[in-house]
Design a protein around this motif. Structure first.
Motif, PDB file in Angstrom:
ATOM      1  N   GLY A   1      67.027   1.681  -4.769  1.00 22.16           N
ATOM      2  CA  GLY A   1      67.112   2.722  -5.792  1.00 22.16           C
ATOM      3  C   GLY A   1      68.506   2.931  -6.347  1.00 22.16           C
ATOM      4  N   LEU A   2      69.466   2.114  -5.895  1.00 25.55           N
ATOM      5  CA  LEU A   2      70.855   2.241  -6.341  1.00 25.55           C
ATOM      6  C   LEU A   2      71.317   0.957  -7.021  1.00 25.55           C
ATOM      7  CD1 LEU A   2      72.409   3.882  -3.141  1.00 25.55           C
ATOM      8  CD2 LEU A   2      71.988   5.031  -5.326  1.00 25.55           C
ATOM      9  N   ARG A   3      72.294   1.104  -7.910  1.00 25.73           N
ATOM     10  CA  ARG A   3      72.994  -0.058  -8.465  1.00 25.73           C
ATOM     11  C   ARG A   3      74.186  -0.321  -7.550  1.00 25.73           C
ATOM     12  NH1 ARG A   3      72.881  -0.509 -14.050  1.00 25.73           N
ATOM     13  NH2 ARG A   3      74.477  -2.108 -13.794  1.00 25.73           N
ATOM     14  N   LEU A   4      74.090  -1.367  -6.749  1.00 19.85           N
ATOM     15  CA  LEU A   4      75.092  -1.578  -5.702  1.00 19.85           C
ATOM     16  C   LEU A   4      76.458  -1.970  -6.247  1.00 19.85           C
ATOM     17  CD1 LEU A   4      72.932  -3.371  -2.988  1.00 19.85           C
ATOM     18  CD2 LEU A   4      73.502  -0.946  -3.195  1.00 19.85           C
TER      19      LEU A   4
ATOM     20  N   ASN B   1      76.451   5.658 -10.530  1.00 21.84           N
ATOM     21  CA  ASN B   1      75.018   5.686 -10.246  1.00 21.84           C
ATOM     22  C   ASN B   1      74.385   6.987 -10.731  1.00 21.84           C
ATOM     23  OD1 ASN B   1      73.410   3.569  -8.506  1.00 21.84           O
ATOM     24  ND2 ASN B   1      75.549   3.415  -7.849  1.00 21.84           N
ATOM     25  N   ILE B   2      75.072   8.086 -10.498  1.00 19.65           N
ATOM     26  CA  ILE B   2      74.554   9.376 -10.962  1.00 19.65           C
ATOM     27  C   ILE B   2      74.663   9.475 -12.476  1.00 19.65           C
ATOM     28  CG2 ILE B   2      74.866  11.881 -10.827  1.00 19.65           C
ATOM     29  CD1 ILE B   2      75.965  11.434  -7.968  1.00 19.65           C
ATOM     30  N   GLY B   3      75.809   9.019 -13.012  1.00 22.42           N
ATOM     31  CA  GLY B   3      76.035   9.110 -14.449  1.00 22.42           C
ATOM     32  C   GLY B   3      75.051   8.295 -15.265  1.00 22.42           C
ATOM     33  N   GLU B   4      74.637   7.131 -14.754  1.00 22.10           N
ATOM     34  CA  GLU B   4      73.674   6.290 -15.474  1.00 22.10           C
ATOM     35  C   GLU B   4      72.376   7.034 -15.752  1.00 22.10           C
ATOM     36  OE1 GLU B   4      74.443   1.587 -14.507  1.00 22.10           O
ATOM     37  OE2 GLU B   4      72.974   2.695 -13.320  1.00 22.10           O
ATOM     38  N   ARG B   5      71.925   7.791 -14.766  1.00 23.39           N
ATOM     39  CA  ARG B   5      70.664   8.535 -14.933  1.00 23.39           C
ATOM     40  C   ARG B   5      70.834   9.613 -16.009  1.00 23.39           C
ATOM     41  NH1 ARG B   5      65.131   8.621 -12.709  1.00 23.39           N
ATOM     42  NH2 ARG B   5      64.464  10.781 -12.798  1.00 23.39           N
TER      43      ARG B   5
ATOM     44  N   THR C   1      80.246  15.007  -9.915  1.00 16.33           N
ATOM     45  CA  THR C   1      81.028  15.664  -8.860  1.00 16.33           C
ATOM     46  C   THR C   1      80.200  16.753  -8.188  1.00 16.33           C
ATOM     47  OG1 THR C   1      83.115  15.227 -10.001  1.00 16.33           O
ATOM     48  CG2 THR C   1      83.102  17.025  -8.398  1.00 16.33           C
ATOM     49  N   GLU C   2      79.533  17.564  -8.995  1.00 17.78           N
ATOM     50  CA  GLU C   2      78.723  18.661  -8.471  1.00 17.78           C
ATOM     51  C   GLU C   2      77.592  18.133  -7.601  1.00 17.78           C
ATOM     52  OE1 GLU C   2      77.586  22.306  -7.445  1.00 17.78           O
ATOM     53  OE2 GLU C   2      79.413  21.792  -8.561  1.00 17.78           O
ATOM     54  N   TRP C   3      76.968  17.041  -8.037  1.00 16.03           N
ATOM     55  CA  TRP C   3      75.841  16.516  -7.277  1.00 16.03           C
ATOM     56  C   TRP C   3      76.284  15.809  -5.997  1.00 16.03           C
ATOM     57  CZ3 TRP C   3      70.834  17.073  -6.650  1.00 16.03           C
ATOM     58  CH2 TRP C   3      70.176  17.883  -7.566  1.00 16.03           C
ATOM     59  N   LEU C   4      77.429  15.190  -6.001  1.00 13.19           N
ATOM     60  CA  LEU C   4      77.942  14.637  -4.747  1.00 13.19           C
ATOM     61  C   LEU C   4      78.153  15.753  -3.727  1.00 13.19           C
ATOM     62  CD1 LEU C   4      80.491  11.968  -6.048  1.00 13.19           C
ATOM     63  CD2 LEU C   4      78.302  11.535  -4.899  1.00 13.19           C
ATOM     64  N   LYS C   5      78.662  16.883  -4.178  1.00  3.10           N
ATOM     65  CA  LYS C   5      78.823  18.031  -3.275  1.00  3.10           C
ATOM     66  C   LYS C   5      77.468  18.497  -2.758  1.00  3.10           C
ATOM     67  CE  LYS C   5      82.974  19.904  -5.557  1.00  3.10           C
ATOM     68  NZ  LYS C   5      83.477  21.021  -6.413  1.00  3.10           N
TER      69      LYS C   5
ATOM     70  N   ARG D   1      71.404   9.773   0.559  1.00  2.00           N
ATOM     71  CA  ARG D   1      71.764  11.022  -0.119  1.00  2.00           C
ATOM     72  C   ARG D   1      72.229  10.746  -1.551  1.00  2.00           C
ATOM     73  NH1 ARG D   1      74.483  11.959   4.729  1.00  2.00           N
ATOM     74  NH2 ARG D   1      76.510  12.298   3.730  1.00  2.00           N
ATOM     75  N   LEU D   2      72.947   9.621  -1.733  1.00  3.68           N
ATOM     76  CA  LEU D   2      73.379   9.253  -3.086  1.00  3.68           C
ATOM     77  C   LEU D   2      72.165   8.920  -3.962  1.00  3.68           C
ATOM     78  CD1 LEU D   2      75.567   8.595  -5.174  1.00  3.68           C
ATOM     79  CD2 LEU D   2      75.698   6.280  -4.187  1.00  3.68           C
ATOM     80  N   GLN D   3      71.184   8.196  -3.397  1.00  6.42           N
ATOM     81  CA  GLN D   3      69.980   7.888  -4.161  1.00  6.42           C
ATOM     82  C   GLN D   3      69.267   9.180  -4.578  1.00  6.42           C
ATOM     83  OE1 GLN D   3      65.720   5.462  -3.935  1.00  6.42           O
ATOM     84  NE2 GLN D   3      66.770   5.959  -2.048  1.00  6.42           N
ATOM     85  N   ILE D   4      69.213  10.153  -3.672  1.00  3.94           N
ATOM     86  CA  ILE D   4      68.571  11.432  -3.988  1.00  3.94           C
ATOM     87  C   ILE D   4      69.317  12.137  -5.116  1.00  3.94           C
ATOM     88  CG2 ILE D   4      68.149  13.757  -3.065  1.00  3.94           C
ATOM     89  CD1 ILE D   4      67.422  12.331  -0.392  1.00  3.94           C
ATOM     90  N   ALA D   5      70.651  12.102  -5.074  1.00  6.92           N
ATOM     91  CA  ALA D   5      71.438  12.708  -6.155  1.00  6.92           C
ATOM     92  C   ALA D   5      71.150  12.014  -7.476  1.00  6.92           C
ATOM     93  CB  ALA D   5      72.932  12.641  -5.825  1.00  6.92           C
ATOM     94  N   ARG D   6      71.097  10.693  -7.453  1.00  5.55           N
ATOM     95  CA  ARG D   6      70.821   9.923  -8.674  1.00  5.55           C
ATOM     96  C   ARG D   6      69.460  10.309  -9.260  1.00  5.55           C
ATOM     97  NH1 ARG D   6      71.843   4.542 -10.995  1.00  5.55           N
ATOM     98  NH2 ARG D   6      69.902   3.663 -11.789  1.00  5.55           N
ATOM     99  N   VAL D   7      68.471  10.495  -8.403  1.00  9.49           N
ATOM    100  CA  VAL D   7      67.117  10.813  -8.868  1.00  9.49           C
ATOM    101  C   VAL D   7      67.013  12.255  -9.374  1.00  9.49           C
ATOM    102  CG1 VAL D   7      64.739  11.156  -8.083  1.00  9.49           C
ATOM    103  CG2 VAL D   7      65.969   9.076  -7.447  1.00  9.49           C
TER     104      VAL D   7
END
Length: 252
Positions: free
Chosen positions: A95-98, A105-109, A126-130, A153-159
Motif C-alpha cells: 500500500g506504499l510507494r517504497l 506517500n501521504i502527499g500523493e493521496r 506533518t499533522e498526519w505523521l503525528k 502506521r504510514l500506510q494508514i496515514a496515507r489512506v
C-alpha cells in the motif's frame, strides 16, 4: 438505522470446485465497523476483494451509495478508491510507494483529490505523521527505513488523509509483534472514532474484532454462518463453528 453505505446480495464466486463465496450478503452503514472473521480459506479476504472492486464475483450485486459497483467503469472504481474508499493491506509494502518519502506517500493521496499547494500538503503530512505516532522529522525518509509497525502506521496515514467514507482493512495487524499489534489496534480504534469512518475489517484475531467492531460476520467455507452485534456473537455464539472459534481463543 441509517441507509447502508454499501450493500451486497447473493454474492457467488467459485475457484474450480471450491465455493469461495456462496450466496453472501452484507450491509455496511456510515460510521460502522464490521469485522469478518473465520479460518484461513473461509472466504473472508475474497469477500473484501469483491466488495472493494478488486475481484469480480460470478453472480450477485454490490451497491455503494445506491450505485452499482460491478457496473462501474474501471476508471470510476479507481476514482472511488482514491477519494471515498481506502484499502489498508496486510503487508504495508503493498500500500506504499517504497521509492517515495513518508511525506510524499501521504502527499500523493492528497494530490489525487486535487491538493496542489506544496506548503499545505507538507503541513497536512506533518499533522498526519503525528497522528499515527511517527516523528515528523522522519518525513523525508523512505518507508524502507521504517520498522514494520511504522510502515503500517504510514500506510494508514496515507489512506486516511483524504478522510474516506469507507475503508477496507485486510488483516492490518498480521505479522506484527503482539505489543506492536496492541498499539496499532488502539490507534485504529481512535482514528476510526474520530473520523466517523465506516470500516470493513478482515481478521483472524477475535480479540481485535471485539475491540474494533460494532458488528461481526463469521465465515466458513464461503458462507456467512453467523452475524450480529459483536458482543452478542462472541459472548453467546449460536453456531457450532463460532463456538469453536471463541472457545479456541479462550483456551489459548
Amino acid at each position: 438505522m441509517s441507509t447502508p453505505l454499501m450493500e451486497a446480495r447473493g454474492l457467488q464466486l467459485r475457484f474450480g470446485r471450491v465455493a469461495a463465496l456462496d450466496d453472501v450478503a452484507i450491509d455496511i452503514h456510515p460510521g460502522e465497523v464490521v469485522a469478518i472473521v473465520g479460518e484461513s480459506g473461509s472466504g473472508k479476504t475474497t469477500l473484501l476483494r469483491v466488495l472493494s472492486g478488486l475481484m469480480r464475483p460470478d453472480a450477485g450485486a454490490v451497491t455503494y451509495r445506491g450505485e452499482d459497483v460491478l457496473a462501474m467503469p474501471e476508471a470510476a472504481r479507481r476514482r472511488l478508491m482514491r477519494t471515498e474508499w481506502g484499502f489498508v493491506h496486510q503487508n504495508p509494502r503493498d500500500g506504499l510507494r517504497l521509492g517515495v518519502t513518508a511525506g510524499g506517500n501521504i502527499g500523493e493521496r492528497l494530490m489525487a483529490v486535487g491538493a496542489r499547494h506544496y506548503g499545505n500538503i507538507r503541513a497536512e503530512a506533518t499533522e498526519w505523521l503525528k497522528r499515527v505516532e511517527i516523528d515528523p522529522a522522519r518525513m523525508d525518509d523512505i518507508p524502507g527505513k521504517f520498522s514494520g509497525g511504522m510502515q503500517q502506521r504510514l500506510q494508514i496515514a496515507r489512506v486516511l488523509v483524504t478522510r474516506p467514507k469507507l475503508v477496507f482493512m485486510d488483516e492490518p495487524t498480521g505479522g506484527l509483534d503482539v505489543s506492536v499489534q496492541a498499539r496499532l489496534l488502539d490507534l485504529i480504534r481512535a482514528l476510526v472514532a474520530d473520523l466517523g469512518l465506516a470500516v470493513l475489517i478482515v481478521t483472524h484475531d477475535i480479540a481485535a474484532a471485539r475491540l474494533l467492531a460494532h458488528r461481526i460476520l463469521v465465515m466458513r467455507q464461503g458462507q456467512v454462518v453467523e452475524e450480529g452485534l459483536t458482543d452478542r456473537v462472541l459472548d453467546d455464539p449460536q453456531h457450532a463453528y463460532t463456538q469453536l472459534l471463541v472457545s479456541s481463543v479462550l483456551a489459548a
